[in-house]
Design a protein around this motif. Structure first.
Motif, mmCIF file in Angstrom:
data_model
loop_
_atom_site.group_PDB
_atom_site.id
_atom_site.type_symbol
_atom_site.label_atom_id
_atom_site.label_comp_id
_atom_site.label_asym_id
_atom_site.label_seq_id
_atom_site.Cartn_x
_atom_site.Cartn_y
_atom_site.Cartn_z
ATOM 1 N N UNK A 1 12.115 -12.247 85.840
ATOM 2 C CA UNK A 1 12.283 -10.809 86.016
ATOM 3 C C UNK A 1 11.974 -10.334 87.438
ATOM 4 N N UNK A 2 10.898 -10.796 88.075
ATOM 5 C CA UNK A 2 10.683 -10.352 89.467
ATOM 6 C C UNK A 2 11.863 -10.683 90.380
ATOM 7 N N UNK A 3 12.497 -11.829 90.169
ATOM 8 C CA UNK A 3 13.673 -12.184 90.976
ATOM 9 C C UNK A 3 14.850 -11.262 90.666
ATOM 10 N N UNK A 4 15.059 -10.950 89.378
ATOM 11 C CA UNK A 4 16.147 -10.037 88.998
ATOM 12 C C UNK A 4 15.948 -8.688 89.686
ATOM 13 N N UNK A 5 14.718 -8.166 89.593
ATOM 14 C CA UNK A 5 14.423 -6.851 90.171
ATOM 15 C C UNK A 5 14.542 -6.883 91.692
ATOM 16 N N UNK A 6 14.053 -7.955 92.325
ATOM 17 C CA UNK A 6 14.134 -8.059 93.782
ATOM 18 C C UNK A 6 15.590 -8.144 94.253
ATOM 19 N N UNK A 7 16.376 -8.923 93.536
ATOM 20 C CA UNK A 7 17.759 -9.156 93.953
ATOM 21 C C UNK A 7 18.699 -7.996 93.595
ATOM 22 N N UNK A 8 18.499 -7.407 92.394
ATOM 23 C CA UNK A 8 19.450 -6.416 91.889
ATOM 24 C C UNK A 8 18.860 -5.028 91.658
ATOM 25 N N UNK A 9 17.525 -4.920 91.593
ATOM 26 C CA UNK A 9 16.879 -3.628 91.363
ATOM 27 C C UNK A 9 16.595 -3.365 89.887
ATOM 28 N N UNK A 10 15.696 -2.394 89.654
ATOM 29 C CA UNK A 10 15.319 -2.031 88.280
ATOM 30 C C UNK A 10 16.506 -1.532 87.457
ATOM 31 N N UNK A 11 17.418 -0.711 88.022
ATOM 32 C CA UNK A 11 18.533 -0.231 87.189
ATOM 33 C C UNK A 11 19.370 -1.365 86.586
ATOM 34 N N UNK A 12 19.603 -2.426 87.364
ATOM 35 C CA UNK A 12 20.365 -3.561 86.835
ATOM 36 C C UNK A 12 19.587 -4.274 85.746
ATOM 37 N N UNK A 13 18.263 -4.435 85.943
ATOM 38 C CA UNK A 13 17.461 -5.037 84.879
ATOM 39 C C UNK A 13 17.538 -4.184 83.617
ATOM 40 N N UNK A 14 17.444 -2.869 83.755
ATOM 41 C CA UNK A 14 17.521 -1.984 82.588
ATOM 42 C C UNK A 14 18.894 -2.071 81.919
ATOM 43 N N UNK A 15 19.951 -2.270 82.721
ATOM 44 C CA UNK A 15 21.284 -2.479 82.138
ATOM 45 C C UNK A 15 21.312 -3.751 81.296
ATOM 46 N N UNK A 16 20.693 -4.802 81.807
ATOM 47 C CA UNK A 16 20.637 -6.071 81.073
ATOM 48 C C UNK A 16 19.843 -5.886 79.773
ATOM 49 N N UNK A 17 18.772 -5.127 79.862
ATOM 50 C CA UNK A 17 17.938 -4.844 78.697
ATOM 51 C C UNK A 17 18.732 -4.062 77.642
ATOM 52 N N UNK A 18 19.525 -3.099 78.078
ATOM 53 C CA UNK A 18 20.347 -2.319 77.147
ATOM 54 C C UNK A 18 21.390 -3.195 76.468
ATOM 55 N N UNK A 19 22.001 -4.087 77.226
ATOM 56 C CA UNK A 19 22.983 -5.009 76.635
ATOM 57 C C UNK A 19 22.315 -5.898 75.593
ATOM 58 N N UNK A 20 21.114 -6.362 75.887
ATOM 59 C CA UNK A 20 20.362 -7.203 74.936
ATOM 60 C C UNK A 20 20.006 -6.411 73.683
ATOM 61 N N UNK A 21 19.599 -5.152 73.844
ATOM 62 C CA UNK A 21 19.275 -4.306 72.687
ATOM 63 C C UNK A 21 20.496 -4.148 71.785
ATOM 64 N N UNK A 22 21.660 -3.903 72.371
ATOM 65 C CA UNK A 22 22.888 -3.753 71.569
ATOM 66 C C UNK A 22 23.211 -5.043 70.821
ATOM 67 N N UNK A 23 23.056 -6.175 71.501
ATOM 68 C CA UNK A 23 23.335 -7.469 70.876
ATOM 69 C C UNK A 23 22.400 -7.704 69.693
ATOM 70 N N UNK A 24 21.115 -7.522 69.894
ATOM 71 C CA UNK A 24 20.128 -7.797 68.851
ATOM 72 C C UNK A 24 20.240 -6.822 67.683
ATOM 73 N N UNK A 25 20.607 -5.582 67.965
ATOM 74 C CA UNK A 25 20.732 -4.583 66.899
ATOM 75 C C UNK A 25 21.801 -4.972 65.888
ATOM 76 N N UNK A 26 22.761 -5.760 66.309
ATOM 77 C CA UNK A 26 23.828 -6.193 65.416
ATOM 78 C C UNK A 26 23.457 -7.412 64.586
#
Length: 171
Positions: free
Chosen positions: A43-68
């Motif tokens: 996660x620190x590498x994701x945030x450093x390379x792409x920023x918090x908004x991109x990490x939050x986008x990845x988190x949202x995609x994971x939430x949608x996947x798991x909810x199904x």
């Protein structure tokens, strides 16, 4: 039906999730671990390379996947509640438990954690925890079906409490 564990880092979500999955014959999924696995970086590498908004986008995609999916104990990242749509989708097929702890307990439990970058700048670690927890508390409260104070409980006691609630509510 799924069980979703929400709360700040250090409240016991990972340990309690392992216990619940084993006791209930469910599959444990750590949202952060899934993001790290799919991104191929911590996660620190994701945030450093792409920023918090991109990490939050990845988190949202994971939430949608798991909810199904069904039959999961979901150990969510502490910030999953930052986006209301995450909890909207996760709540559709789940009982959501907010694992709570005081700032002092959280700091004592996670002070040496290097897997997550700072969420605020210019503050001490304790100040950061207090500030973020104060901001997130209404979000956790609004997303949770149940709240469990973990300060004085070990993970086994928290898991017992969740199972008792599930049995009482017929979930």
């Amino acid at each position: 039906m799924n069980i979703v564990l929400i709360g700040y880092r250090g409240t016991g979500k990972s340990e309690v999730g392992k216990l619940l999955a084993a006791r209930l014959g469910m599959t444990l999924v750590g949202m952060d671990a899934e993001i790290v696995r799919s991104a191929g970086m911590i996660i620190p590498e994701i945030v450093e390379k792409f920023g918090w908004p991109t990490f939050r986008d990845m988190e949202s995609a994971e939430a949608r996947k798991l909810a199904g999916m069904d039959g999961l104990v979901i150990d969510s990242g502490g910030g999953v509640i930052e986006r209301p749509e995450n909890m909207e989708v996760l709540r559709k097929n789940a009982r959501v438990f907010w694992l709570k702890a005081s700032v002092e307990t959280i700091v004592a439990r996670i002070e040496g954690d290097t897997q997550r970058p700072a969420l605020t700048s210019g503050t001490t670690f304790t100040e950061e925890v207090a500030e973020v927890l104060e901001r997130r508390a209404p979000l956790y409260r609004g997303a949770a079906h149940h709240e469990i104070e973990t300060d004085a409980l070990n993970p086994e006691q928290v898991a017992d409490g969740i199972i008792e609630i599930l049995n009482q509510t017929g979930a």
